[in-house]
Design a protein around this motif. Structure first.
Motif, mmCIF file in Angstrom:
data_model
loop_
_atom_site.group_PDB
_atom_site.id
_atom_site.type_symbol
_atom_site.label_atom_id
_atom_site.label_comp_id
_atom_site.label_asym_id
_atom_site.label_seq_id
_atom_site.Cartn_x
_atom_site.Cartn_y
_atom_site.Cartn_z
ATOM 1 N N LEU A 1 -19.941 1.318 -3.950
ATOM 2 C CA LEU A 1 -19.738 0.940 -2.550
ATOM 3 C C LEU A 1 -21.058 1.202 -1.844
ATOM 4 O O LEU A 1 -21.458 2.361 -1.688
ATOM 5 N N HIS B 1 -14.253 5.589 4.244
ATOM 6 C CA HIS B 1 -14.714 5.904 2.890
ATOM 7 C C HIS B 1 -13.596 6.462 2.013
ATOM 8 O O HIS B 1 -13.526 6.155 0.816
ATOM 9 N N ARG C 1 -11.542 3.692 0.453
ATOM 10 C CA ARG C 1 -12.168 3.024 -0.698
ATOM 11 C C ARG C 1 -12.306 3.965 -1.896
ATOM 12 O O ARG C 1 -12.292 3.514 -3.038
ATOM 13 N N THR C 2 -12.421 5.251 -1.630
ATOM 14 C CA THR C 2 -12.430 6.219 -2.721
ATOM 15 C C THR C 2 -11.082 6.215 -3.427
ATOM 16 O O THR C 2 -10.996 6.143 -4.664
ATOM 17 N N THR D 1 -13.330 3.166 -6.178
ATOM 18 C CA THR D 1 -14.762 2.903 -6.334
ATOM 19 C C THR D 1 -15.461 4.062 -7.041
ATOM 20 O O THR D 1 -15.024 5.215 -6.964
ATOM 21 N N ASN E 1 -19.644 6.246 -3.516
ATOM 22 C CA ASN E 1 -19.749 5.858 -2.109
ATOM 23 C C ASN E 1 -21.138 6.194 -1.602
ATOM 24 O O ASN E 1 -21.526 7.363 -1.602
ATOM 25 N N GLU F 1 -24.005 5.037 4.666
ATOM 26 C CA GLU F 1 -24.906 4.036 5.242
ATOM 27 C C GLU F 1 -26.232 4.625 5.705
ATOM 28 O O GLU F 1 -26.371 5.847 5.851
ATOM 29 N N ILE G 1 -14.271 13.049 0.613
ATOM 30 C CA ILE G 1 -14.469 12.111 -0.495
ATOM 31 C C ILE G 1 -14.209 12.810 -1.824
ATOM 32 O O ILE G 1 -13.552 12.265 -2.723
ATOM 33 N N GLY H 1 -13.766 11.137 -5.393
ATOM 34 C CA GLY H 1 -14.962 10.309 -5.422
ATOM 35 C C GLY H 1 -16.263 11.076 -5.526
ATOM 36 O O GLY H 1 -16.283 12.310 -5.541
ATOM 37 N N THR I 1 -20.438 11.026 -3.940
ATOM 38 C CA THR I 1 -21.112 10.604 -2.715
ATOM 39 C C THR I 1 -22.619 10.528 -2.859
ATOM 40 O O THR I 1 -23.234 11.255 -3.643
ATOM 41 N N GLN J 1 -14.990 -4.741 -1.085
ATOM 42 C CA GLN J 1 -14.185 -3.552 -0.832
ATOM 43 C C GLN J 1 -13.893 -3.350 0.654
ATOM 44 O O GLN J 1 -12.995 -2.579 1.007
ATOM 45 N N PRO K 1 -9.662 -2.544 0.291
ATOM 46 C CA PRO K 1 -10.003 -1.190 -0.164
ATOM 47 C C PRO K 1 -9.458 -0.861 -1.545
ATOM 48 O O PRO K 1 -9.978 0.035 -2.216
#
Length: 642
Positions: free
Chosen positions: A22, A43, A46-47, A51, A54, A57, A89, A94, A96, A318, A322
């Motif tokens: 992602l 996030h 999507r975790t 994904t 992550n 941004e 996350i 997930g 990061t 995504q 998601p």
């Protein structure tokens, strides 16, 4: 399914459970550069969706030059917020990454942010931004290093340094931007001096087994003297020696038409940048992430199986869904809600002040993850929906998931509405396919869909629903000038649907999105085209990335485009127009009318509901013709309020 895509991969001391990234995508989820629950919710969704990594941004490393709508890690005060982000996350299963960034001229969106450039840049006859001084270069290098220290303390699993897209490090590295004559300009070695110093400063603050990623353009487009792929390969080798472990190969810049490659719209083919990434991977021997309109799991699997890259970015795919990764891994591919590359909610949001934060035409819950979570109702209601376009389908889908009883009435023989028509324009077949796919998903969910059936007062009286919704969309505006009914006058729907196709020289009345796409369609049929537009701008309703491609094609084909030009009459021999106070005739063989749409009002339904005491709503283009994203957003808002 997709064994390669969902196989684990090790980045130095970090193991990812799959090869789907992602990526860093601007969200506008902050107003003061600090962490927000909205970003965390985005996030986490999507975790949980599966994904592999992550990437936070682009995050400012230098306080004076970080805009308020961008996140910052330029000061220690931001560490607690990032710890909260990482904890959320990690608890969701997930990994990061944070993308360290200084935006150069991209920070100009905030008038309070300091603009930093590689070399003198004249913004107006009165004002030139001076190139960064040696002292400022040293300051920025230290800022990147300290940002890395804070990133480690905040609990990130890896770090990415942004070396692309016109931002400060790319601006120094590219000979198409950097005009310096000192030791930071000229040769590639000199231009690489500052970027390599930054990499070393970041690496010095990281644990040995923590991977450092680098986002970099494969080469420069539309920039005279810009980076070649050979220069990029050489720089990547130097970056590897300086401490970079993984390459994230992007493309594009914000000062030229190459913007279209940064957030590629529907007009660009899937995987357009993969061959560049494959070559860079082969010649550097480094782990490489491939980027560029990868929104289909089978296509992603094919890329990985062919050994072109090691991982793939699936970003907007995504955003649109998601659960993309889980659905793909479990073989529920038909359930994936597909990104269509419209850019209406994602990229366009970052360009427009009137859009508060990113969203998605296909997923109005983007940015509303907490408040739009599906909550089952304890009071099921019967909702009759007039219109099976994008708004009607979105409304029916959410209502069904919540346990309500939506009944969808569509007077034609297919669902999709204007999206089906839009998908007939050049390079937009994905839109038609997505609309058809959403209709199929709706029927598989068990929604009562009644095709070739209009919703009428008699039906309302028979069913006695709790709510009636007009989502019937809009109809093309008929031009009201003398001669509008002549045989040589065509409407854009009949042209795009292939019902009637003019030939010869065609004047297209209307220079908005629909008019320009009609013009392109006619070009493919061998017509000579002149576009006239009442406003002073062509393509005013097009987002910048799509506009670049459409306008390039029209200009390249020699299409004449006349602004501030009003049609006052149509004659067999041509179109009579007013322009700059003068009246003249534009000779042509045929006329295509594409001047917009008007709402489909259903007063008989509204009156019936009022008489029977039934709740009545009007959404989407039926309320006011706008963009498709507005229609689905209104549908979602209503569906969650029922």
């Amino acid at each position: 399914m997709f064994p390669k895509l969902f196989s684990p991969i090790r980045l130095k001391g970090l193991e990812l459970k799959n090869r789907i990234i992602l990526p860093a995508m601007g969200t506008k989820f902050t107003t003061d550069s600090s962490m927000t629950d909205q970003l965390i919710d985005f996030h986490v969704a999507r975790t949980k969706g599966g994904t592999g990594l992550n990437i936070m941004e682009c995050t400012g490393v230098h306080a004076p030059s970080t805009p308020g709508r961008f996140f910052s890690i330029a000061e220690d005060k931001y560490i607690p917020g990032f710890k909260r982000f990482n904890q959320a996350i990690h608890e969701a299963g997930g990994k990061t990454c944070i993308q360290l960034w200084q935006g150069s001229i991209a920070v100009a969106s905030d008038p309070k942010a300091m603009i930093i450039v590689a070399s003198d840049m004249q913004l107006s006859p009165e004002y030139t931004v001076p190139g960064a001084s040696h002292e400022l270069i040293a300051e920025l290098t230290e800022c990147f290093g300290q940002a890395a220290r804070r990133s480690v303390e905040s609990g990130f699993d890896c770090i990415e340094v942004h070396m692309a897209h016109n931002y400060i490090l790319h601006s120094f590295l590219s000979g198409g931007i950097n005009r310096r004559t000192d030791e930071y300009g000229g040769s590639l070695e000199n231009r690489a001096r500052f970027p390599l110093a930054v990499i070393r400063a970041i690496r010095a603050q990281m644990p040995e087994d923590m991977p450092l990623l680098m986002r970099i353009d494969a080469h420069d487009d539309y920039l005279e003297g810009g980076l070649t792929i050979e220069e990029v390969i050489q720089f990547c080798k130097w970056a590897k020696d300086a401490g970079v472990d993984v390459l994230d190969i992007s493309r594009g810049n914000i000062i030229s038409a190459a913007l279209k490659y940064e957030v590629p719209p529907i007009d660009l083919q899937w995987g357009f940048n993969i061959e560049n990434a494959a070559r860079i991977r082969q010649e550097t021997g480094m782990l490489t992430i491939g980027v560029g309109r990868i929104n289909d799991p089978a296509f992603a699997e094919e890329i990985l199986e062919s050994d072109k890259v090691d991982m793939v970015v699936i970003g907007r795919g995504q955003i649109a869904d998601p659960e993309f990764c889980n659905k793909a891994r479990e073989g529920r591919v038909d359930e994936i809600v597909r990104c269509v590359g419209c850019n209406q909610g994602c990229y366009d949001a970052n360009e427009r002040a009137d859009i508060p934060f990113i969203s998605c035409l296909q997923n109005p819950a983007c940015g509303h993850e907490a408040e739009y979570a599906i909550v089952s109702t304890d009071a099921p209601k019967t909702v009759l929906i007039a219109g099976g376009g994008m708004a009607g389908m979105e409304l029916a889908s959410i209502l069904k998931q919540r346990g309500h009883n939506p009944i969808l009435f569509e007077k034609s023989n297919t669902l999709g509405g204007q999206f089906i028509l839009a998908g007939l324009a050049p390079r937009k077949a994905e839109m038609k396919a997505a609309a058809i796919h959403r209709g199929q998903q709706l029927q598989k969910m068990g929604v009562d869909v009644r095709l070739n059936t209009a919703l009428t007062p008699a039906v309302i009286e028979e069913i006695k629903p709790d709510i009636v919704v007009n989502a019937a969309g809009a109809m093309p505006i008929k031009l009201k000038v003398p001669g509008a009914e002549l045989a040589n006058v065509y409407s854009y729907p009949e042209i795009l649907q292939g019902e009637r196709i003019p030939d010869g020289h065609v004047v297209v009345i209307g220079g908005g999105l629909v008019g320009l796409e009609t013009a392109e369609y006619l070009l493919h049929n061998g017509c000579k085209i002149t576009v006239i537009e009442m406003l002073d701008t062509i393509g005013a309703d097009l987002g910048s990335t799509r506009k670049i491609i459409v306008m390039e094609n029209l200009y390249g084909a020699g299409v004449d485009m006349l602004t501030s030009t009003k049609c006052v009459e149509i004659k067999p021999e041509g179109v009579v127009v007013e322009h700059e106070g003068k009246t003249e005739i534009l000779p042509c063989d045929a006329v295509a009318v594409a001047v917009g749409a008007q709402s489909t009002s259903l007063p008989e339904l509204e009156e019936c509901c009022h008489r029977l005491g039934i709740e009545y709503h009007c959404i989407g283009d039926a309320l006011k013709p706008r963009r498709a994203i507005d229609a689905t957003a209104e549908a979602a808002k209503l569906a969650h309020a029922v």
